[in-house]
Design an enzyme around this catalytic site. Structure first.
Site, PDB file in Angstrom:
ATOM      1  N   HIS A  11      -6.031 -15.258   2.337  1.00 10.47           N
ATOM      2  CA  HIS A  11      -6.813 -14.246   1.872  1.00 10.47           C
ATOM      3  C   HIS A  11      -8.069 -14.448   1.075  1.00 10.47           C
ATOM      4  O   HIS A  11      -8.737 -14.013   1.055  1.00 10.47           O
ATOM      5  CB  HIS A  11      -6.375 -12.976   1.555  1.00 10.47           C
ATOM      6  CG  HIS A  11      -7.273 -11.366   0.966  1.00 10.47           C
ATOM      7  ND1 HIS A  11      -7.814 -10.996   1.999  1.00 10.47           N
ATOM      8  CD2 HIS A  11      -7.294 -11.121   0.074  1.00 10.47           C
ATOM      9  CE1 HIS A  11      -8.699  -9.817   1.050  1.00 10.47           C
ATOM     10  NE2 HIS A  11      -8.351 -10.359  -0.049  1.00 10.47           N
ATOM     11  N   GLU A  50      -5.543 -10.261 -10.965  1.00 11.50           N
ATOM     12  CA  GLU A  50      -4.367  -8.715 -10.708  1.00 11.50           C
ATOM     13  C   GLU A  50      -3.365  -8.492  -9.827  1.00 11.50           C
ATOM     14  O   GLU A  50      -2.315  -7.681 -10.235  1.00 11.50           O
ATOM     15  CB  GLU A  50      -5.684  -7.863  -9.598  1.00 11.50           C
ATOM     16  CG  GLU A  50      -5.637  -6.728  -9.332  1.00 11.50           C
ATOM     17  CD  GLU A  50      -6.373  -6.019  -8.347  1.00 11.50           C
ATOM     18  OE1 GLU A  50      -7.263  -5.716  -8.059  1.00 11.50           O
ATOM     19  OE2 GLU A  50      -6.170  -5.290  -6.891  1.00 11.50           O
ATOM     20  N   ASP A  51      -3.095 -10.041  -9.209  1.00  9.91           N
ATOM     21  CA  ASP A  51      -1.610  -9.776  -8.482  1.00  9.91           C
ATOM     22  C   ASP A  51      -0.383 -10.794  -9.210  1.00  9.91           C
ATOM     23  O   ASP A  51       0.305 -11.310  -8.698  1.00  9.91           O
ATOM     24  CB  ASP A  51      -1.679 -10.292  -7.362  1.00  9.91           C
ATOM     25  CG  ASP A  51      -2.971  -8.605  -6.601  1.00  9.91           C
ATOM     26  OD1 ASP A  51      -2.409  -7.877  -6.799  1.00  9.91           O
ATOM     27  OD2 ASP A  51      -3.821  -8.885  -5.028  1.00  9.91           O
TER      28      ASP A  51
HETATM   29  P1  NDP Z   1      -3.769  -0.384  -0.750  1.00 12.25           P
HETATM   30  O1  NDP Z   1      -3.893  -0.697  -2.000  1.00 12.25           O
HETATM   31  O2  NDP Z   1      -1.269  -0.509  -0.614  1.00 12.25           O
HETATM   32  O3  NDP Z   1      -3.139  -1.544   0.186  1.00 12.25           O
HETATM   33  C1  NDP Z   1      -4.367  -1.770   0.444  1.00 12.25           C
HETATM   34  C2  NDP Z   1      -4.962  -3.252  -0.110  1.00 12.25           C
HETATM   35  O4  NDP Z   1      -3.683  -4.133   0.422  1.00 12.25           O
HETATM   36  C3  NDP Z   1      -5.296  -4.020   0.904  1.00 12.25           C
HETATM   37  O5  NDP Z   1      -7.022  -3.417  -0.539  1.00 12.25           O
HETATM   38  C4  NDP Z   1      -5.857  -5.216   0.734  1.00 12.25           C
HETATM   39  O6  NDP Z   1      -6.190  -5.661  -1.345  1.00 12.25           O
HETATM   40  C5  NDP Z   1      -4.355  -4.860   0.722  1.00 12.25           C
HETATM   41  N1  NDP Z   1      -3.406  -6.400   1.860  1.00 12.25           N
HETATM   42  C6  NDP Z   1      -2.565  -6.868   2.072  1.00 12.25           C
HETATM   43  N2  NDP Z   1      -2.651  -7.295   3.276  1.00 12.25           N
HETATM   44  C7  NDP Z   1      -3.376  -6.688   4.059  1.00 12.25           C
HETATM   45  C8  NDP Z   1      -3.607  -6.648   5.308  1.00 12.25           C
HETATM   46  N3  NDP Z   1      -2.877  -6.725   6.483  1.00 12.25           N
HETATM   47  N4  NDP Z   1      -4.974  -5.700   6.246  1.00 12.25           N
HETATM   48  C9  NDP Z   1      -5.337  -5.316   4.961  1.00 12.25           C
HETATM   49  N5  NDP Z   1      -4.839  -4.407   3.360  1.00 12.25           N
HETATM   50  C10 NDP Z   1      -3.922  -5.830   3.213  1.00 12.25           C
HETATM   51  O7  NDP Z   1      -3.527   0.735  -0.010  1.00 12.25           O
HETATM   52  P2  NDP Z   1      -3.694   2.492  -0.358  1.00 12.25           P
HETATM   53  O8  NDP Z   1      -2.543   3.107  -1.005  1.00 12.25           O
HETATM   54  O9  NDP Z   1      -5.366   2.384  -0.947  1.00 12.25           O
HETATM   55  O10 NDP Z   1      -4.218   3.073   1.353  1.00 12.25           O
HETATM   56  C11 NDP Z   1      -5.443   3.441   1.935  1.00 12.25           C
HETATM   57  C12 NDP Z   1      -5.482   4.731   1.448  1.00 12.25           C
HETATM   58  O11 NDP Z   1      -4.054   5.450   2.208  1.00 12.25           O
HETATM   59  C13 NDP Z   1      -5.320   6.097   0.714  1.00 12.25           C
HETATM   60  O12 NDP Z   1      -6.926   6.746   1.167  1.00 12.25           O
HETATM   61  C14 NDP Z   1      -4.857   6.464   0.075  1.00 12.25           C
HETATM   62  O13 NDP Z   1      -5.065   7.629  -0.315  1.00 12.25           O
HETATM   63  C15 NDP Z   1      -3.794   6.349   1.748  1.00 12.25           C
HETATM   64  N6  NDP Z   1      -2.588   7.220   1.332  1.00 12.25           N
HETATM   65  C16 NDP Z   1      -1.886   7.420   2.458  1.00 12.25           C
HETATM   66  C17 NDP Z   1      -0.710   7.734   2.803  1.00 12.25           C
HETATM   67  C18 NDP Z   1       0.207   8.522   3.936  1.00 12.25           C
HETATM   68  O14 NDP Z   1       0.665   8.053   3.514  1.00 12.25           O
HETATM   69  N7  NDP Z   1      -0.737   8.838   4.893  1.00 12.25           N
HETATM   70  C19 NDP Z   1       0.247   6.892   1.634  1.00 12.25           C
HETATM   71  C20 NDP Z   1      -0.622   6.228   0.442  1.00 12.25           C
HETATM   72  C21 NDP Z   1      -2.190   6.385   0.843  1.00 12.25           C
HETATM   73  P3  NDP Z   1      -6.188  -6.923  -2.136  1.00 12.25           P
HETATM   74  O15 NDP Z   1      -7.263  -7.376  -1.004  1.00 12.25           O
HETATM   75  O16 NDP Z   1      -5.944  -7.226  -3.085  1.00 12.25           O
HETATM   76  O17 NDP Z   1      -5.293  -7.968  -1.232  1.00 12.25           O
HETATM   77 ZN    ZN Z   2      -8.466  -8.843  -1.994  1.00 14.17          ZN
END
Ligand code: NDP
Ligand code: ZN
Length: 184
Positions: free
Chosen positions: A40, A70-71
């Site tokens: 990534h 962050e991670d």
């Molecule tokens: P997260 O922040 O938990 O996860 C997304 C993050 O994961 C990305 O920003 C990226 O961060 C990292 N990542 C790792 N692998 C991948 C991949 N294969 N593809 C894309 N990103 C990846 O997400 P949220 O909790 O924010 O969930 C998104 C939305 O869903 C929110 O708006 C929330 O309100 C909603 N939600 C819905 C739920 C439901 O069950 N319907 C439950 C929880 C949330 P990085 O670049 O830092 O690695």
């Molecule tokens: Zn990132």
């Protein structure tokens, strides 16, 4: 050709790559295959330079390092010591405060985006483009369509505050956002 003691551009890039690869060595992305995490940060730097034409070394280094604080256990002081204050400060700008609840962190990203430095805005644009591309190609395992669509919409709210920074990257974001219905 030798450049004396200066590491040179390739030397500096390999230094950040080695550092980030080591820090993220036990982490995986959230896709079904659990891809190596380092793919990534490399994707961000690759996109910035080879699709966006960004050649500023500090931006490319910060992209490779963007998730280390962050991670992983990496501290801002460590980045400053190893890579200097400018790169450390860009990484810090794109780092969420993990002591806050997730919904607060998400909202703060939207609010802080317009106030970031130009360099941090470039890294953030690349991060959102790469994450939406990943969401289409290899989404996190177990995510519902609704959750993926929520993620696209949140990313668009963050990017709204980053506009006016790099037309090409903003167009790339719009292109991947326009494919959001393909997540279904
Ligand atoms: P997260 O922040 O938990 O996860 C997304 C993050 O994961 C990305 O920003 C990226 O961060 C990292 N990542 C790792 N692998 C991948 C991949 N294969 N593809 C894309 N990103 C990846 O997400 P949220 O909790 O924010 O969930 C998104 C939305 O869903 C929110 O708006 C929330 O309100 C909603 N939600 C819905 C739920 C439901 O069950 N319907 C439950 C929880 C949330 P990085 O670049 O830092 O690695
Ligand atoms: Zn990132």
């Amino acid at each position: 050709m030798t450049t004396g003691n200066a590491p040179g551009i390739a030397g500096e890039l390999f230094r950040v790559l080695a550092f980030a690869a080591d820090k993220h060595r036990n982490q995986r992305r959230k896709d079904a295959e659990a891809s190596p995490y380092i793919n990534h940060p490399i994707a961000l730097a690759n996109l910035l330079t080879n699709e966006g034409g960004v050649e500023e070394l500090e931006v490319l280094c910060a992209a490779v390092l963007h998730d280390t604080i962050e991670d992983t256990q990496t501290t801002p002081e460590e980045l400053e010591q190893v890579f200097g204050p400018r790169i450390a400060s860009i990484v810090l700008e794109v780092t969420d405060d993990k002591s806050l609840e997730k919904h607060v962190r998400k909202q703060l990203q939207v609010e802080h985006a317009p106030h970031c430095s130009r360099e941090a805005k470039l890294v953030k644009l690349a991060d959102k483009i790469c994450n939406l591309r990943d969401m289409l190609a290899s989404a996190p395992a177990g995510w519902s369509i609704e959750r993926k669509l929520d993620y696209f919409d949140w990313a668009a709210r963050v990017v709204a505050g980053l506009r006016g920074t790099h037309g090409g990257l903003e167009a790339m974001f719009d292109e991947v956002y326009a494919r959001r219905m393909d997540v279904a």
